[in-house]
Write an enzyme that holds these catalytic residues in place. Structure first.
Site, PDB file in Angstrom:
ATOM      1  N   ASN A 200       0.948  -1.195  -0.039  1.00  0.00           N
ATOM      2  CA  ASN A 200       0.157   0.146   0.007  1.00  0.00           C
ATOM      3  C   ASN A 200       0.700   1.280  -0.066  1.00  0.00           C
ATOM      4  O   ASN A 200       2.006   1.247   0.622  1.00  0.00           O
ATOM      5  CB  ASN A 200      -0.825  -0.003   1.099  1.00  0.00           C
TER       6      ASN A 200
ATOM      7  N   ASP B 110      -5.682  -5.247   2.173  1.00  0.00           N
ATOM      8  CA  ASP B 110      -6.776  -6.058   2.241  1.00  0.00           C
ATOM      9  C   ASP B 110      -6.732  -7.384   1.924  1.00  0.00           C
ATOM     10  O   ASP B 110      -7.322  -8.512   2.477  1.00  0.00           O
ATOM     11  CB  ASP B 110      -7.835  -5.349   1.493  1.00  0.00           C
TER      12      ASP B 110
ATOM     13  N   PRO C 283      -6.760 -10.687   7.848  1.00  0.00           N
ATOM     14  CA  PRO C 283      -7.431 -10.134   8.972  1.00  0.00           C
ATOM     15  C   PRO C 283      -7.505  -8.841   9.249  1.00  0.00           C
ATOM     16  O   PRO C 283      -6.539  -8.014   8.978  1.00  0.00           O
ATOM     17  CB  PRO C 283      -6.689 -10.942  10.160  1.00  0.00           C
ATOM     18  N   ASP C 284      -8.639  -8.296   9.676  1.00  0.00           N
ATOM     19  CA  ASP C 284      -8.660  -6.809  10.078  1.00  0.00           C
ATOM     20  C   ASP C 284      -8.196  -6.484  11.661  1.00  0.00           C
ATOM     21  O   ASP C 284      -9.147  -7.072  12.538  1.00  0.00           O
ATOM     22  CB  ASP C 284     -10.181  -6.256  10.089  1.00  0.00           C
ATOM     23  N   ILE C 285      -6.831  -6.226  11.628  1.00  0.00           N
ATOM     24  CA  ILE C 285      -6.298  -6.153  12.850  1.00  0.00           C
ATOM     25  C   ILE C 285      -7.139  -5.427  13.987  1.00  0.00           C
ATOM     26  O   ILE C 285      -7.427  -5.716  15.190  1.00  0.00           O
ATOM     27  CB  ILE C 285      -4.919  -5.375  12.808  1.00  0.00           C
TER      28      ILE C 285
ATOM     29  N   PHE D 175      -7.872   4.705  12.014  1.00  0.00           N
ATOM     30  CA  PHE D 175      -7.454   5.805  10.935  1.00  0.00           C
ATOM     31  C   PHE D 175      -8.359   5.301   9.766  1.00  0.00           C
ATOM     32  O   PHE D 175      -8.519   4.134   9.355  1.00  0.00           O
ATOM     33  CB  PHE D 175      -6.127   6.081  10.594  1.00  0.00           C
TER      34      PHE D 175
ATOM     35  N   LYS E 201     -15.789  -0.486  12.762  1.00  0.00           N
ATOM     36  CA  LYS E 201     -14.908  -1.004  13.089  1.00  0.00           C
ATOM     37  C   LYS E 201     -15.089  -1.107  14.622  1.00  0.00           C
ATOM     38  O   LYS E 201     -14.308  -1.955  15.462  1.00  0.00           O
ATOM     39  CB  LYS E 201     -13.516  -0.189  12.766  1.00  0.00           C
TER      40      LYS E 201
HETATM   41  O1  C5P Z   1     -10.875  -0.789   6.407  1.00  0.00           O
HETATM   42  P1  C5P Z   1     -10.013   0.188   6.166  1.00  0.00           P
HETATM   43  O2  C5P Z   1      -8.633  -0.418   5.850  1.00  0.00           O
HETATM   44  O3  C5P Z   1     -10.205   1.559   5.585  1.00  0.00           O
HETATM   45  O4  C5P Z   1      -9.756   0.587   7.814  1.00  0.00           O
HETATM   46  C1  C5P Z   1      -8.682   1.461   8.202  1.00  0.00           C
HETATM   47  C2  C5P Z   1      -8.187   1.213   9.635  1.00  0.00           C
HETATM   48  O5  C5P Z   1      -8.264  -0.089  10.050  1.00  0.00           O
HETATM   49  C3  C5P Z   1      -6.913   1.871  10.040  1.00  0.00           C
HETATM   50  O6  C5P Z   1      -7.109   2.360  11.266  1.00  0.00           O
HETATM   51  C4  C5P Z   1      -6.061   0.335   9.809  1.00  0.00           C
HETATM   52  O7  C5P Z   1      -4.926   0.487  10.444  1.00  0.00           O
HETATM   53  C5  C5P Z   1      -7.220  -0.541  10.281  1.00  0.00           C
HETATM   54  N1  C5P Z   1      -7.063  -1.777   9.736  1.00  0.00           N
HETATM   55  C6  C5P Z   1      -6.367  -2.896  10.205  1.00  0.00           C
HETATM   56  N2  C5P Z   1      -6.262  -4.249   9.623  1.00  0.00           N
HETATM   57  C7  C5P Z   1      -6.942  -4.212   8.391  1.00  0.00           C
HETATM   58  C8  C5P Z   1      -7.335  -3.221   7.574  1.00  0.00           C
HETATM   59  C9  C5P Z   1      -7.423  -2.063   8.210  1.00  0.00           C
HETATM   60  O8  C5P Z   1      -6.251  -2.959  11.343  1.00  0.00           O
HETATM   61  N3  C5P Z   1      -6.798  -5.688   7.649  1.00  0.00           N
END
Ligand code: C5P
Length: 409
Positions: free
Chosen positions: A217, A286, A314-316, A336, A354
């Protein structure tokens, strides 16, 4: 941005080869907007001349308690009183072993030790930058003195490690001028996050396709690193989990380097149990290739391109925000959002999706790689704009905003 504008520093030099670094420090302080009054001991004058320091500070240097010159515009022949009354801090760099031993006993037989003793202790902080041979530093007498000086309210900075002028290697050299400058700037920041443990993710992730290629990214990591620095300056313990970026680690921050989203998640899980705040600034990919090839995928000239299959990462942030500690309020989560348009609406929706109490929006293409940014803070109450400024200035404002929300909980 001049970080020390309006500050008046008495810069004291005691005797040591590190006096040459004090010249550079003096210059750096002036460059950051401070006014600097230099005071030297007789021993310091063996290492560097008062003329050098006068030229760099733009003020006559004081070296003797018997100096009858007007100090701070007062003609009472009491430079130890006059010089110490107007200072925002007395910084002794270098602070030799002998000078610290002297301070410890409250002795005051030269101008510098005299003004350290005479300063209003609750209003004018004393900051010491020790500098000496490694054996002298490690000696129980010095360590005892340092501990007692701290107990007496002095702020004793760390020592550096490495090659020493005497030819030996170890702990005891004075910090470099830019490190001292950073510590002094940090010293003046309000300690609004004292006692907090921050975990910050920053930078992009890199998802391997094969050993030489991958997807990533656009993120320089600058915003996350600035927040780590600001949080540390505000007194927090900070762990920074960083994707692949070419940035220096802010002083006093623990850094864990990772490449992929999965590694980032692992590093976050390893630390988040002790954290009180998570700030997720990382631009996490993503998707990742379903299968990273062991060997480089070769272009065979046939014109047929490889078919890449992806799986979702995974969405951390969302994972952590759903954990028991986050939901009970023990862990405060900040997310963010980098958007290209309709920032408010997208960021508001993202905050809810989130499951975080605070979400910080910014316009991606207007911030990537830059040293400045503009932020939109969104919480349950509404939104607040932080207008365009340096990332560090914004990070300090964000740290203040987080601190006030922690108090209000
Ligand atoms: O969904 P998006 O990527 O726009 O969300 C952004 C926020 O979610 C940021 O705080 C980013 O660090 C966190 N994030 C995450 N893990 C992911 C995708 C996003 O922690 N896989």
């Amino acid at each position: 941005m001049q970080e020390l504008a309006g500050k008046h520093i008495v810069l004291g030099l005691s005797g040591g080869i590190a006096c040459y670094k004090a010249a550079e420090l003096c210059r750096a302080l002036v460059k950051q907007g401070a006014t600097v009054q230099v005071v030297m001991t007789e021993a310091a004058e063996h290492f560097i001349t008062a003329t050098t320091l006068q030229a760099l500070s733009g003020r006559p240097v004081f070296t003797s308690q018997w100096d009858g010159r007007s100090a701070s515009g007062v003609d009472n022949a009491m430079p130890h009183i006059n010089l110490s009354r107007e200072a925002d801090a007395v910084v002794v760099a270098p602070a030799s072993a002998d000078f610290m031993a002297k301070l410890l006993h409250g002795r005051a037989d030269d101008l510098l030790s005299l003004l350290c003793l005479a300063r209003p202790i609750d209003r004018v902080p004393l900051i010491l930058a020790p500098a000496m041979n490694r054996e002298m530093w490690a000696h129980p007498a010095t360590q005892r003195n340092v501990a007692q000086l701290k107990a007496d309210g002095a702020h004793v900075l760390d020592v550096g490690q490495g090659d020493q002028a005497c030819g030996e290697t170890g702990d005891g050299r004075m910090l470099e001028p830019e490190e001292l400058l950073g510590d002094l700037i940090a010293f003046f920041q309000p300690k609004v996050l004292a006692g907090q443990r921050l975990l910050i993710t920053a930078g992009p992730t890199f998802e391997a396709i094969d050993p030489v290629r991958g997807i990533t990214n656009r993120s320089s990591g600058k915003m996350g690193f600035a927040i780590a620095q600001a949080a540390r300056e505000a007194g927090a313990e900070v762990t920074l989990v960083a994707g692949p970026v070419a940035l220096a680690t802010p002083r006093g921050v623990r850094r864990v380097d990772v490449m992929s989203a999965e590694q980032m998640l692992q590093a976050v899980w390893a630390d988040v149990g002790q954290a009180t705040v998570l700030v997720a600034t990382a631009a996490v990919a993503d998707w990742r290739p379903a299968q990273a090839a062991d060997q480089k995928i070769k272009k065979d000239g046939s014109g047929v391109v490889p078919a890449l299959a992806f799986v979702e990462n995974p969405d951390i942030l969302a994972t952590v925000a759903a954990s028991e500690r986050a939901r009970s309020g023990e862990l405060y989560c900040v997310g963010f959002a980098a958007e290209s348009h309709d920032l408010l609406a997208h960021a508001q929706a993202k905050r809810v999706r989130k499951g975080v109490p605070l979400l910080v929006g910014n316009i991606g293409p207007e911030t990537f790689g830059r040293d400045d940014n503009a932020l939109l803070l969104i919480d349950e109450q509404g939104s607040v704009e932080l207008p365009r400024a340096s990332k560090l200035a914004l990070a300090r404002q964000l740290v203040g905003a987080i601190a006030s929300r922690l108090v209000a909980r």
